[in-house]
Design a protein around this motif. Structure first.
Motif, PDB file in Angstrom:
ATOM      1  N   LEU A   4      50.046  32.114  39.052  1.00 54.39           N
ATOM      2  CA  LEU A   4      49.449  33.281  39.692  1.00 54.39           C
ATOM      3  C   LEU A   4      48.082  33.528  39.087  1.00 54.39           C
ATOM      4  O   LEU A   4      47.714  32.912  38.077  1.00 54.39           O
ATOM      5  CB  LEU A   4      50.340  34.509  39.543  1.00 54.39           C
ATOM      6  N   THR A   5      47.351  34.441  39.690  1.00 57.65           N
ATOM      7  CA  THR A   5      46.008  34.775  39.207  1.00 57.65           C
ATOM      8  C   THR A   5      45.976  36.253  38.849  1.00 57.65           C
ATOM      9  O   THR A   5      46.365  37.108  39.659  1.00 57.65           O
ATOM     10  CB  THR A   5      44.947  34.486  40.287  1.00 57.65           C
ATOM     11  N   ILE A   6      45.511  36.544  37.636  1.00 57.08           N
ATOM     12  CA  ILE A   6      45.405  37.925  37.169  1.00 57.08           C
ATOM     13  C   ILE A   6      43.965  38.172  36.759  1.00 57.08           C
ATOM     14  O   ILE A   6      43.440  37.500  35.856  1.00 57.08           O
ATOM     15  CB  ILE A   6      46.346  38.191  35.974  1.00 57.08           C
ATOM     16  N   ASN A   7      43.332  39.106  37.441  1.00 61.92           N
ATOM     17  CA  ASN A   7      41.913  39.419  37.195  1.00 61.92           C
ATOM     18  C   ASN A   7      41.050  38.158  37.249  1.00 61.92           C
ATOM     19  O   ASN A   7      40.138  37.969  36.430  1.00 61.92           O
ATOM     20  CB  ASN A   7      41.738  40.106  35.839  1.00 61.92           C
ATOM     21  N   VAL A  13      53.289  30.891  34.165  1.00 54.13           N
ATOM     22  CA  VAL A  13      54.278  31.609  33.365  1.00 54.13           C
ATOM     23  C   VAL A  13      55.689  31.266  33.841  1.00 54.13           C
ATOM     24  O   VAL A  13      55.878  30.731  34.935  1.00 54.13           O
ATOM     25  CB  VAL A  13      54.061  33.139  33.438  1.00 54.13           C
ATOM     26  N   ARG A  14      56.642  31.623  33.012  1.00 60.53           N
ATOM     27  CA  ARG A  14      58.045  31.361  33.336  1.00 60.53           C
ATOM     28  C   ARG A  14      58.497  32.238  34.507  1.00 60.53           C
ATOM     29  O   ARG A  14      58.176  33.416  34.571  1.00 60.53           O
ATOM     30  CB  ARG A  14      58.899  31.630  32.097  1.00 60.53           C
ATOM     31  N   GLU A  15      59.257  31.652  35.394  1.00 62.39           N
ATOM     32  CA  GLU A  15      59.805  32.396  36.514  1.00 62.39           C
ATOM     33  C   GLU A  15      60.718  33.502  36.000  1.00 62.39           C
ATOM     34  O   GLU A  15      61.481  33.319  35.050  1.00 62.39           O
ATOM     35  CB  GLU A  15      60.596  31.462  37.433  1.00 62.39           C
ATOM     36  N   GLY A  16      60.620  34.679  36.626  1.00 63.99           N
ATOM     37  CA  GLY A  16      61.441  35.805  36.223  1.00 63.99           C
ATOM     38  C   GLY A  16      60.700  36.820  35.385  1.00 63.99           C
ATOM     39  O   GLY A  16      61.188  37.943  35.171  1.00 63.99           O
ATOM     40  N   LEU A  17      59.503  36.444  34.879  1.00 68.16           N
ATOM     41  CA  LEU A  17      58.716  37.422  34.136  1.00 68.16           C
ATOM     42  C   LEU A  17      58.167  38.478  35.071  1.00 68.16           C
ATOM     43  O   LEU A  17      58.003  38.256  36.276  1.00 68.16           O
ATOM     44  CB  LEU A  17      57.556  36.738  33.410  1.00 68.16           C
ATOM     45  N   GLU A  68      54.889  33.012  43.140  1.00 62.30           N
ATOM     46  CA  GLU A  68      53.959  31.905  43.265  1.00 62.30           C
ATOM     47  C   GLU A  68      52.765  32.308  44.124  1.00 62.30           C
ATOM     48  O   GLU A  68      52.917  32.877  45.213  1.00 62.30           O
ATOM     49  CB  GLU A  68      54.669  30.697  43.905  1.00 62.30           C
ATOM     50  N   GLY A  69      51.557  32.050  43.589  1.00 65.55           N
ATOM     51  CA  GLY A  69      50.332  32.332  44.317  1.00 65.55           C
ATOM     52  C   GLY A  69      49.894  33.777  44.294  1.00 65.55           C
ATOM     53  O   GLY A  69      48.878  34.142  44.908  1.00 65.55           O
ATOM     54  N   MET A  70      50.610  34.630  43.598  1.00 69.95           N
ATOM     55  CA  MET A  70      50.285  36.052  43.545  1.00 69.95           C
ATOM     56  C   MET A  70      48.888  36.251  42.942  1.00 69.95           C
ATOM     57  O   MET A  70      48.494  35.585  41.980  1.00 69.95           O
ATOM     58  CB  MET A  70      51.348  36.762  42.711  1.00 69.95           C
ATOM     59  N   LYS A  71      48.136  37.212  43.512  1.00 66.31           N
ATOM     60  CA  LYS A  71      46.838  37.592  42.963  1.00 66.31           C
ATOM     61  C   LYS A  71      46.892  39.065  42.565  1.00 66.31           C
ATOM     62  O   LYS A  71      47.176  39.919  43.407  1.00 66.31           O
ATOM     63  CB  LYS A  71      45.725  37.347  43.983  1.00 66.31           C
ATOM     64  N   VAL A  72      46.637  39.315  41.293  1.00 68.47           N
ATOM     65  CA  VAL A  72      46.828  40.647  40.722  1.00 68.47           C
ATOM     66  C   VAL A  72      45.521  41.144  40.128  1.00 68.47           C
ATOM     67  O   VAL A  72      44.775  40.403  39.482  1.00 68.47           O
ATOM     68  CB  VAL A  72      47.914  40.605  39.615  1.00 68.47           C
TER      69      VAL A  72
END
Length: 891
Positions: A4-7, A13-17, A68-72
């Motif tokens: 994923l993308t953060i800022n 990262v591990r799935e489930g976080l 997956e692919g989340m943008k935060v």
């Protein structure tokens, strides 16, 4: 893994976080008020909101899982505006006394308002008008500052597992219910202060004798000097005084403390502290110089050796002193004085553990780690009131049951607090542990539940052991123990069928005239089911005092050098003679009970006691008094003028645990740093300095500039400690065995093979206590610890709040027994044994059975150990402190 993308920063990262966890893993901080990584995420405060592209609204970072692919975006305009509005809403009802609030500088709400430039609320909320609750001796509750983050409630329920706090009402009147508005003694609250440590604002605050700003203090990380858990904590110090104690979120306590560790440090600054040496002159202890005290002690040692020989001298080392100090104490007696007459209070608590487990497994220590409590499928607690004697471990047992699916068996003479969490509770008669274990093992063998492959590959003497159990049915065991046979069957099946089962025990198992057999029976049960040598299982004796494990490791025992190396093996003696540069005695010395017997008989002429108080802790105190009165010369080295020090010819003022450096070894074999936070009071000195100076005075030249140099010497002669040094344990302790500098320490013992090679089954036949009840003495007395006092109250007896809650000796008696004797709750009664009599307060409670009474042993007034029996276990010489026959008389 999830990408994923953060800022704008890509993260894998591990799935489930959660988004919060993912952001922190790559160094991006998302603010929170209610979040704690130890708790289940609940999103109460909503300060952690973030913007997720494609989502219709802002999401709470602490409870939203990554995808997956989340943008935060964590600080977008929408996020910042939302956080500002949340802060304004919180301020609308929050008491605005930030300039004088004691939380200023540490308040999370204050910090966030500063970060987001919020200085007042835009909303006209009505300020809370709750009355401040100051009924707890240690902290107060100010709901006017509460932001309803619910952190305190969740810490109390999920971590401490006490459930003393809850949320009341709904809407604008929602509030946290304080636990003791009426009566603290009848509250579920145990004053641990873990809610106080978790509170992000000033709603829960410790009571202080003087105000201070957090930034005026310095923090010193150290190890708690109370029980054997070895909690890590931070002392906040100002002007050479401890102002506050904070828990540290690292092994073994992981952010938890008990009431003593959190609030029990005021003894350090108590006016009764010993500040100068005292010498008895004309029958009175009078202040003297260190020079006078050293000269007198050295001369008496020399005179006694010349006139009577080295074995006329004896020493008692201390489970409260550091490893380095215990090492030097036994070295003083062996290398300088020339005797193996050195022992300490482990003789009174876990000598039978050392003897029993060393024989069957090869090591007499806790096999597994504290963190593994929550990894067990089944937990079996016997002979331990864990929530009171080892509170943090007690909390972890409850966590295991409530949140990790563990099933709990409790076998105790009293209906202890853990009994309400148990699937099976066996209220056994005191002293019947062997009968219970044998009955359980009979069921396991009868039903074929044993781990035969494990037995065949990893154990020996199974056939003889199995033969000894013939005829010991659960019915027979039930009759002896006073429980139901079917409950024994259920416990046996539950324990045997578990993939990982752990046993936790303490002095309810060990303090018997057959204590070694009690321990061996527990070992047999674990071997039978293959529950040793794996994570989340094992046989785990809970050591009582802060460094009782370390004192044993350091050879403060009459039969072994440091590292449990026998004093009567020529090759080992030669090794230590070479290391220490002197000839050493080859014969085993006297144990603590034997020392006192020899003193009373006139054969021990000189006795040196460091940090122990046998005039409260030892059985048959009238005998102890005679023994101490009979020695020609008694030296006591302590932090207060204890009941034992009253008999001394010389009293030496010692530094407390927070006034010196060194190490403690906790119950899980973890060697941890002890750090000096304040200067010793008056002329008091650390014990290691006192012993070093005395050794030099006696002609044995040693130069230790710091305890780390003593530890370096320890590692050269003690294989288990070979890889331990101060640099390696600076941040986190290591568990022995740690034989080399690159060894990581040992999380659990006996993996693959036992220390002795193969695990040994020892046939154990049940035998009753040394003293049975009769017409004259119809009741069984059993003794133990309570949460709010420690050992002989040398420290806790000087803490006001602890004595407010638990001020005096008492006797628990069943209501039926009380009615029969005409005794009411709170009445002063007389308790008599074959050794003496005391008066104490009756506490009518259904915790005990009708023919059993219980007394805590902490109190010098109404001392339980006036009554107890000094009959000894033949193998390890531990006294039968746990059971004796008494009668109760109205006054």
């Amino acid at each position: 893994m999830v990408t994923l993308t953060i800022n704008g920063q890509i993260a894998q990262v591990r799935e489930g976080l959660t988004i919060l966890e993912a952001a922190r893993s790559i160094g991006i901080e998302i603010p929170t008020l209610c979040h704690d990584p130890r708790l289940k995420a609940h999103g109460s405060c909503r300060i952690c909101v973030v913007e997720v592209e494609g989502a219709r609204s802002l999401q709470t970072g602490c409870s939203t899982p990554v995808a997956e692919g989340m943008k935060v975006w964590t600080e977008s305009a929408a996020v910042v505006e939302a956080r500002r509005e949340i802060l304004k809403l919180l301020l609308s009802t929050h008491e605005g006394d930030c300039l004088v609030c004691e939380k200023a500088g540490r308040c999370s709400l204050q910090a966030l308002c500063s970060k987001y430039d919020v200085n007042q609320s835009a909303y006209d909320g009505e300020k809370n008008k709750y009355k401040i609750d100051d009924s707890n001796p240690f902290y107060y509750v100010d709901l006017n500052k509460c932001i309803l983050c619910r952190k305190c409630v969740m810490v109390c329920s999920q971590l401490q597992c006490t459930d003393a706090l809850s949320v009341a009402d709904r809407g604008f009147t929602t509030h946290i219910t304080p636990p003791f508005e009426k009566d603290i003694k009848n509250s579920a609250c145990v004053s641990c202060g873990n809610c106080v440590a978790a509170c992000p604002v000033g709603a829960l605050m410790p009571k202080r004798k003087e105000k201070f700003s957090f930034y005026e203090t310095t923090g010193v990380k150290t190890t708690c000097p109370y029980c054997g858990v070895g909690c890590q904590l931070e002392l906040r110090v100002k002007n050479n005084r401890i102002m506050e104690v904070l828990p540290l979120n690292e092994p073994p306590n992981e952010g938890l403390l008990c009431v003593k560790g959190r609030f029990g440090f005021s003894f350090v600054h108590h006016p009764d502290r010993l500040k100068k040496p005292l010498i008895r002159k004309e029958g009175k202890l009078t202040e003297a110089t260190w020079e006078e005290a050293y000269e007198l002690i050295a001369s008496k040692i020399k005179e006694t050796k010349e006139q009577y020989g080295s074995d006329a001298l004896a020493g008692l080392s201390s489970a409260r002193c550091t490893n380095e100090e215990n090492y030097l104490m036994q070295k003083l007696f062996r290398a300088v004085i020339g005797t193996n007459n050195i022992d300490h209070c482990a003789r009174l608590c876990h000598a039978s553990t050392v003897a029993g487990l060393a024989a069957t497994l090869g090591s007499g220590a806790m096999t597994n780690s504290i963190e593994e409590v929550t990894a067990a499928d089944v937990i079996f607690v016997t002979g331990s009131n864990t929530t009171e004697t080892h509170p943090v471990i007690g909390s972890k047992i409850r966590q295991a049951v409530r949140y990790h699916g563990a099933r709990l068996i409790v076998a105790e003479p009293r209906k202890i607090d853990l009994a309400r969490d148990a699937e099976i509770f066996l209220q056994i008669k005191p002293g019947t542990n062997v009968a219970l274990m044998n009955g359980m093992m009979h069921v396991i063998l009868e039903e074929g539940l044993q781990d035969q492959t494990y037995i065949d590959e990893r154990t020996e003497n199974f056939a003889e052991f199995k033969k000894a159990l013939t005829g010991f049915t659960p019915e027979k065991a039930a009759e002896i123990c006073g429980v139901e046979a079917e409950d024994i069957r259920k416990a046996a099946r539950l324990y045997a069928r578990a993939a990982k089962a752990s046993i936790y025990y303490a002095m309810g198992v060990t303090q018997h005239s057959a204590g070694t057999e009690h321990v061996m029976a527990i070992s047999n049960l674990a071997l039978l089911c293959g529950h040793i040598g794996k994570e989340g299982a094992g046989v785990n004796p809970l050591r009582g005092q802060n460094n009782v494990q370390g004192a044993c490791d350091m050879g403060a025992l009459p039969n072994v050098f440091p590292g449990y190396q026998r004093v009567d093996v020529p090759e080992i003696v030669e090794k230590f003679e070479k290391a220490w540069g002197v000839k050493l005695p080859h014969e085993q010395g006297l144990t603590l009970p034997e020392i006192l017997d020899a003193a009373e008989a006139g054969n021990i002429k000189f006795l040196y006691i460091m940090g122990e108080n046998p005039m409260v802790s030892d059985p048959d105190l009238n005998h102890v008094k005679k023994a101490l009165s009979s020695v020609d010369f008694l030296v006591v080295q302590d932090i207060f003028l204890t009941e034992t020090a009253e008999f001394a010819h010389v009293v030496l003022p010692a530094a407390s645990a927070v006034e010196k450096d060194g190490t403690f070894t906790n119950t899980e074999r973890r060697v941890q740093r002890v750090r000096k936070a304040v200067e010793p009071v008056g002329e008091a000195k650390p014990d290691w300095i006192i012993i070093t100076e005395l050794m030099n005075r006696l002609g044995y030249e040693v130069k230790y500039r710091h305890p780390y140099e003593i530890m370096e010497e320890i590692t050269r002669v003690t294989p288990q400690y070979g890889g331990i040094n101060y640099y390696r344990i600076e941040q986190q302790g290591l568990q022995w065995p740690c034989p080399s500098k690159d060894h990581p320490g040992t999380k659990f013992l006996h993996q693959g093979r036992f220390t002795r090679g193969k695990g040994l089954f020892m046939p154990v036949v049940y035998q009753g206590p040394a003293e049975e009840t009769d017409v004259e003495y119809p009741y069984l007395l059993t003794t133990g610890r309570i949460l709010y006092q420690y050992h002989t109250r040398t420290m806790t007896g000087r803490v006001t709040g602890l004595n407010e809650i638990a001020p005096e000796s008492y006797m628990e008696v069943h209501p039926t027994t009380a009615d029969k004797l005409g005794i009411s709750d709170g009445e002063i009664v007389k308790v008599v044994s074959r050794r003496g009599a005391i008066t104490t307060k009756a506490k009518v409670a259904e915790k005990v059975k009708e023919d059993v009474i219980f007394m805590p042993f902490h109190y010098a007034q109404g001392a339980a150990n006036v009554l107890t029996n000094r009959a000894l276990d033949k193998s390890c010489k531990i006294p039968e402190l746990k059971i004796c026959a008494v009668r109760i008389e109205k006054i």
